[in-house]
Design a protein around this motif. Structure first.
Motif, PDB file in Angstrom:
ATOM      1  N   ILE A 240       0.811  -1.138   0.005  1.00  0.00           N
ATOM      2  CA  ILE A 240      -0.164   0.052  -0.090  1.00  0.00           C
ATOM      3  C   ILE A 240       1.182   1.314   0.035  1.00  0.00           C
ATOM      4  CG2 ILE A 240      -1.638   1.274   1.464  1.00  0.00           C
ATOM      5  CD1 ILE A 240      -2.632  -1.135   2.338  1.00  0.00           C
ATOM      6  N   GLN A 241       2.079   1.072   1.362  1.00  0.00           N
ATOM      7  CA  GLN A 241       3.006   2.168   0.632  1.00  0.00           C
ATOM      8  C   GLN A 241       3.200   2.693  -0.603  1.00  0.00           C
ATOM      9  OE1 GLN A 241       6.090   2.397   3.153  1.00  0.00           O
ATOM     10  NE2 GLN A 241       5.863   3.916   4.242  1.00  0.00           N
ATOM     11  N   LEU A 242       4.260   1.103  -1.072  1.00  0.00           N
ATOM     12  CA  LEU A 242       4.526   1.561  -2.441  1.00  0.00           C
ATOM     13  C   LEU A 242       3.700   1.677  -3.262  1.00  0.00           C
ATOM     14  CD1 LEU A 242       7.220  -2.013  -2.299  1.00  0.00           C
ATOM     15  CD2 LEU A 242       8.155   0.878  -1.661  1.00  0.00           C
ATOM     16  N   GLY A 243       2.990   1.827  -2.795  1.00  0.00           N
ATOM     17  CA  GLY A 243       1.395   2.128  -4.290  1.00  0.00           C
ATOM     18  C   GLY A 243       1.185   3.501  -4.546  1.00  0.00           C
ATOM     19  N   HIS A 244       1.384   3.699  -3.206  1.00  0.00           N
ATOM     20  CA  HIS A 244       0.128   4.744  -2.823  1.00  0.00           C
ATOM     21  C   HIS A 244       0.319   5.748  -2.319  1.00  0.00           C
ATOM     22  CE1 HIS A 244      -3.395   3.812  -5.357  1.00  0.00           C
ATOM     23  NE2 HIS A 244      -2.841   1.906  -4.245  1.00  0.00           N
ATOM     24  N   ASP A 245       1.427   5.518  -0.963  1.00  0.00           N
ATOM     25  CA  ASP A 245       2.596   6.303  -0.345  1.00  0.00           C
ATOM     26  C   ASP A 245       1.220   6.952   0.668  1.00  0.00           C
ATOM     27  OD1 ASP A 245       4.823   7.450   0.761  1.00  0.00           O
ATOM     28  OD2 ASP A 245       5.231   8.706  -0.443  1.00  0.00           O
ATOM     29  N   PRO A 246       0.316   6.657   1.622  1.00  0.00           N
ATOM     30  CA  PRO A 246      -0.969   8.007   2.349  1.00  0.00           C
ATOM     31  C   PRO A 246       0.237   8.056   3.215  1.00  0.00           C
ATOM     32  CG  PRO A 246      -1.161   5.542   2.242  1.00  0.00           C
ATOM     33  CD  PRO A 246       0.425   5.657   1.712  1.00  0.00           C
ATOM     34  N   ASP A 247      -0.268   9.468   3.811  1.00  0.00           N
ATOM     35  CA  ASP A 247       0.017   9.607   5.189  1.00  0.00           C
ATOM     36  C   ASP A 247      -0.200   8.667   6.229  1.00  0.00           C
ATOM     37  OD1 ASP A 247       0.612  11.983   2.957  1.00  0.00           O
ATOM     38  OD2 ASP A 247       0.052  13.089   4.552  1.00  0.00           O
ATOM     39  N   CYS A 248      -1.855   8.548   6.386  1.00  0.00           N
ATOM     40  CA  CYS A 248      -1.867   7.676   7.334  1.00  0.00           C
ATOM     41  C   CYS A 248      -2.600   6.088   6.677  1.00  0.00           C
ATOM     42  CB  CYS A 248      -3.183   8.049   7.741  1.00  0.00           C
ATOM     43  SG  CYS A 248      -3.582   7.415   9.439  1.00  0.00           S
ATOM     44  N   ILE A 249      -2.934   5.602   7.319  1.00  0.00           N
ATOM     45  CA  ILE A 249      -3.518   4.559   7.425  1.00  0.00           C
ATOM     46  C   ILE A 249      -4.489   3.861   8.485  1.00  0.00           C
ATOM     47  CG2 ILE A 249      -2.928   1.680   6.280  1.00  0.00           C
ATOM     48  CD1 ILE A 249      -0.731   2.447   5.570  1.00  0.00           C
ATOM     49  N   VAL A 250      -5.856   3.860   7.657  1.00  0.00           N
ATOM     50  CA  VAL A 250      -6.653   3.723   8.793  1.00  0.00           C
ATOM     51  C   VAL A 250      -6.603   2.156   8.361  1.00  0.00           C
ATOM     52  CG1 VAL A 250      -8.962   4.132  10.367  1.00  0.00           C
ATOM     53  CG2 VAL A 250      -7.600   5.792   8.699  1.00  0.00           C
ATOM     54  N   LEU A 251      -7.160   1.250   9.661  1.00  0.00           N
ATOM     55  CA  LEU A 251      -7.323  -0.068   9.856  1.00  0.00           C
ATOM     56  C   LEU A 251      -9.070  -0.036  11.147  1.00  0.00           C
ATOM     57  CD1 LEU A 251      -4.636  -1.681  12.189  1.00  0.00           C
ATOM     58  CD2 LEU A 251      -4.454  -1.103   9.369  1.00  0.00           C
ATOM     59  N   GLY A 252      -9.701  -1.218  10.082  1.00  0.00           N
ATOM     60  CA  GLY A 252     -10.931  -1.579   9.763  1.00  0.00           C
ATOM     61  C   GLY A 252     -11.217  -3.053  10.139  1.00  0.00           C
ATOM     62  N   GLY A 253     -12.379  -3.284  10.191  1.00  0.00           N
ATOM     63  CA  GLY A 253     -12.762  -5.039  10.181  1.00  0.00           C
ATOM     64  C   GLY A 253     -12.113  -5.292  11.545  1.00  0.00           C
ATOM     65  N   GLY A 254     -13.051  -6.497  11.311  1.00  0.00           N
ATOM     66  CA  GLY A 254     -12.831  -7.478  13.384  1.00  0.00           C
ATOM     67  C   GLY A 254     -11.362  -7.252  13.612  1.00  0.00           C
ATOM     68  N   LEU A 255     -10.596  -7.237  12.268  1.00  0.00           N
ATOM     69  CA  LEU A 255      -9.249  -7.629  13.098  1.00  0.00           C
ATOM     70  C   LEU A 255      -8.546  -6.484  13.433  1.00  0.00           C
ATOM     71  CD1 LEU A 255      -7.763 -10.363  10.267  1.00  0.00           C
ATOM     72  CD2 LEU A 255      -8.480 -10.445  12.496  1.00  0.00           C
ATOM     73  N   SER A 256      -9.150  -5.710  13.065  1.00  0.00           N
ATOM     74  CA  SER A 256      -8.622  -3.545  13.938  1.00  0.00           C
ATOM     75  C   SER A 256      -8.903  -4.193  15.719  1.00  0.00           C
ATOM     76  CB  SER A 256      -8.861  -2.737  13.202  1.00  0.00           C
ATOM     77  OG  SER A 256     -10.445  -2.867  13.362  1.00  0.00           O
ATOM     78  N   GLY A 257      -9.874  -5.497  15.997  1.00  0.00           N
ATOM     79  CA  GLY A 257      -9.663  -5.117  17.343  1.00  0.00           C
ATOM     80  C   GLY A 257      -9.200  -5.410  17.730  1.00  0.00           C
ATOM     81  N   ILE A 258      -7.860  -6.190  17.465  1.00  0.00           N
ATOM     82  CA  ILE A 258      -6.982  -7.175  18.003  1.00  0.00           C
ATOM     83  C   ILE A 258      -6.425  -6.083  19.304  1.00  0.00           C
ATOM     84  CG2 ILE A 258      -4.717  -8.627  17.726  1.00  0.00           C
ATOM     85  CD1 ILE A 258      -5.257  -9.382  14.964  1.00  0.00           C
ATOM     86  N   PRO A 259      -6.413  -6.574  20.208  1.00  0.00           N
ATOM     87  CA  PRO A 259      -5.211  -5.639  21.390  1.00  0.00           C
ATOM     88  C   PRO A 259      -4.310  -5.774  20.963  1.00  0.00           C
ATOM     89  CG  PRO A 259      -6.298  -7.100  22.304  1.00  0.00           C
ATOM     90  CD  PRO A 259      -6.541  -8.497  21.464  1.00  0.00           C
ATOM     91  N   ASN A 260      -3.717  -4.602  20.812  1.00  0.00           N
ATOM     92  CA  ASN A 260      -2.348  -4.093  20.252  1.00  0.00           C
ATOM     93  C   ASN A 260      -1.849  -3.959  19.527  1.00  0.00           C
ATOM     94  OD1 ASN A 260      -1.645  -2.809  22.951  1.00  0.00           O
ATOM     95  ND2 ASN A 260      -1.099  -4.899  23.826  1.00  0.00           N
ATOM     96  N   VAL A 261      -2.604  -3.946  18.574  1.00  0.00           N
ATOM     97  CA  VAL A 261      -3.065  -4.679  17.045  1.00  0.00           C
ATOM     98  C   VAL A 261      -1.807  -3.575  15.883  1.00  0.00           C
ATOM     99  CG1 VAL A 261      -5.176  -2.942  16.076  1.00  0.00           C
ATOM    100  CG2 VAL A 261      -3.980  -4.860  14.640  1.00  0.00           C
ATOM    101  N   VAL A 262      -1.858  -2.082  16.840  1.00  0.00           N
ATOM    102  CA  VAL A 262      -1.242  -1.045  16.033  1.00  0.00           C
ATOM    103  C   VAL A 262       0.443  -1.231  16.012  1.00  0.00           C
ATOM    104  CG1 VAL A 262      -0.217   1.500  15.147  1.00  0.00           C
ATOM    105  CG2 VAL A 262      -2.464   0.718  15.378  1.00  0.00           C
ATOM    106  N   PRO A 263       1.018  -1.375  17.469  1.00  0.00           N
ATOM    107  CA  PRO A 263       1.929  -1.803  17.499  1.00  0.00           C
ATOM    108  C   PRO A 263       2.360  -3.050  17.348  1.00  0.00           C
ATOM    109  CG  PRO A 263       1.214  -2.452  19.494  1.00  0.00           C
ATOM    110  CD  PRO A 263       0.256  -1.259  18.743  1.00  0.00           C
ATOM    111  N   MET A 264       1.697  -4.145  17.329  1.00  0.00           N
ATOM    112  CA  MET A 264       2.138  -5.982  16.033  1.00  0.00           C
ATOM    113  C   MET A 264       2.658  -5.822  15.069  1.00  0.00           C
ATOM    114  SD  MET A 264      -0.544  -8.787  16.621  1.00  0.00           S
ATOM    115  CE  MET A 264      -0.889  -8.789  17.861  1.00  0.00           C
TER     116      MET A 264
END
Length: 305
Positions: A240-264
């Motif tokens: 995603i970064q190589l193709g679009h180089d966004p400032d921010c990627i926002v996670l959604g869906g069920g797996l975004s609820g995994i505890p500490n998913v961002v640092p993971m």
């Protein structure tokens, strides 16, 4: 401006009425008819009428709709799985029952639009909303607005093939995907993908929720599964970064609820960065389940301005 949004899914059709500041006033869910096109359209019309009556605005209420899959920009036809309306112009069919045509958009695009406007991507110029749930897909906004898509699609990142350097060292099979291809990211990093990894590694049927819960309780083999999932998902973040180089990627869906998913995810992602590229912000969605309907409502109000 008070507005409404309808989020169309494989199991439920959710209607939400929003206040002027895009807060949910009331929400109503009904089951999605799966066997009949006419029943499906009738259910949509029922939700539209509920929103109109609740708001007191009748046909002047802006209402947008979000649906999984592709909406052809030229013909208006939707192409989606698990719904009886694939190949049909849903907006046109619905207009026969409600006497007006409502805008229709992809649900991942709706998610991204919602989170870029008063959500987790607020303040960022380029925002990718990445949904990792039953399936995997993404939407892209620039300056809080959707980008034009030639085929009316979202960012179908779930159907990008996983590189050999990810599968071969891990001795993972090239699993077939429902799209007709093989080795799509969706088969490894969705909820079903995490379950497939677990079943492959441990030799017994597992659910994603079971893997996450056991990993959080310290069960070593499940912790290893979740770590492997995070490393594969980080490869998708890199693409995603190589193709679009966004400032921010926002996670959604069920797996975004995994505890500490961002640092993971950030740890393996950091090790994959190309050269001196900076990592985008990785955040979890603020509006969660309401983002599909909320994004559709934003689109509807903007079409009136």
């Amino acid at each position: 401006m008070i507005c409404g949004g309808i989020d169309i899914g494989g199991t439920k059709i959710e209607a939400r009425l929003f206040s002027d500041d895009l807060a949910t006033v009331e929400m109503r869910r009904i089951a999605t008819p799966k066997d009949s096109l006419s029943d499906f359209i009738d259910a949509l019309a029922e939700q539209v009428r509920w929103l109109e009556q609740l708001s007191g605005e009748a046909q002047s209420l802006p209402i947008g709709m979000a649906i999984p899959g592709l909406i052809d920009a030229q013909t208006g036809r939707a192409f989606t799985s698990n719904l009886p309306a694939s190949g049909h112009d849903i907006g046109l069919l619905l207009s026969n029952g409600i006497a007006r045509r409502l805008p229709l958009m992809n649900d991942c695009q709706a998610f991204a639009l919602s989170e870029a406007n008063g959500g987790a991507g607020e303040g960022c110029r380029s925002v990718v909303g990445l949904i990792m749930g039953t399936g995997v897909g993404a939407g892209l906004t620039i300056d809080g607005r959707l980008t034009e898509r030639f085929n009316g699609s979202a960012l179908e990142v779930g159907h990008i093939g996983i590189p050999a350097h990810v599968l071969v060292p891990r001795d993972l099979p090239i699993w077939p995907c429902g799209c007709g291809k093989h080795g799509c990211f969706e088969q490894y990093v969705s909820g079903n993908g995490l379950a497939a990894l677990g079943s492959h590694r441990l030799g017994r049927p597992l659910k994603a929720e079971e893997i996450v819960a056991s990993a959080m309780s310290g069960q070593a083999d499940h912790m290893a599964l979740l770590s492997e999932w995070a490393h594969i998902a980080a490869e998708l973040l890199l693409i995603i970064q190589l193709g679009h180089d966004p400032d921010c990627i926002v996670l959604g869906g069920g797996l975004s609820g995994i505890p500490n998913v961002v640092p993971m995810l950030e740890k393996p992602f950091q090790s994959l960065l190309l050269g001196e590229m900076r990592m985008p912000f990785i955040r979890t969605a603020i509006h969660g389940d309401s983002s599909g309907a909320r994004g559709a409502a934003i689109m509807a109000t903007r079409q009136l301005s």
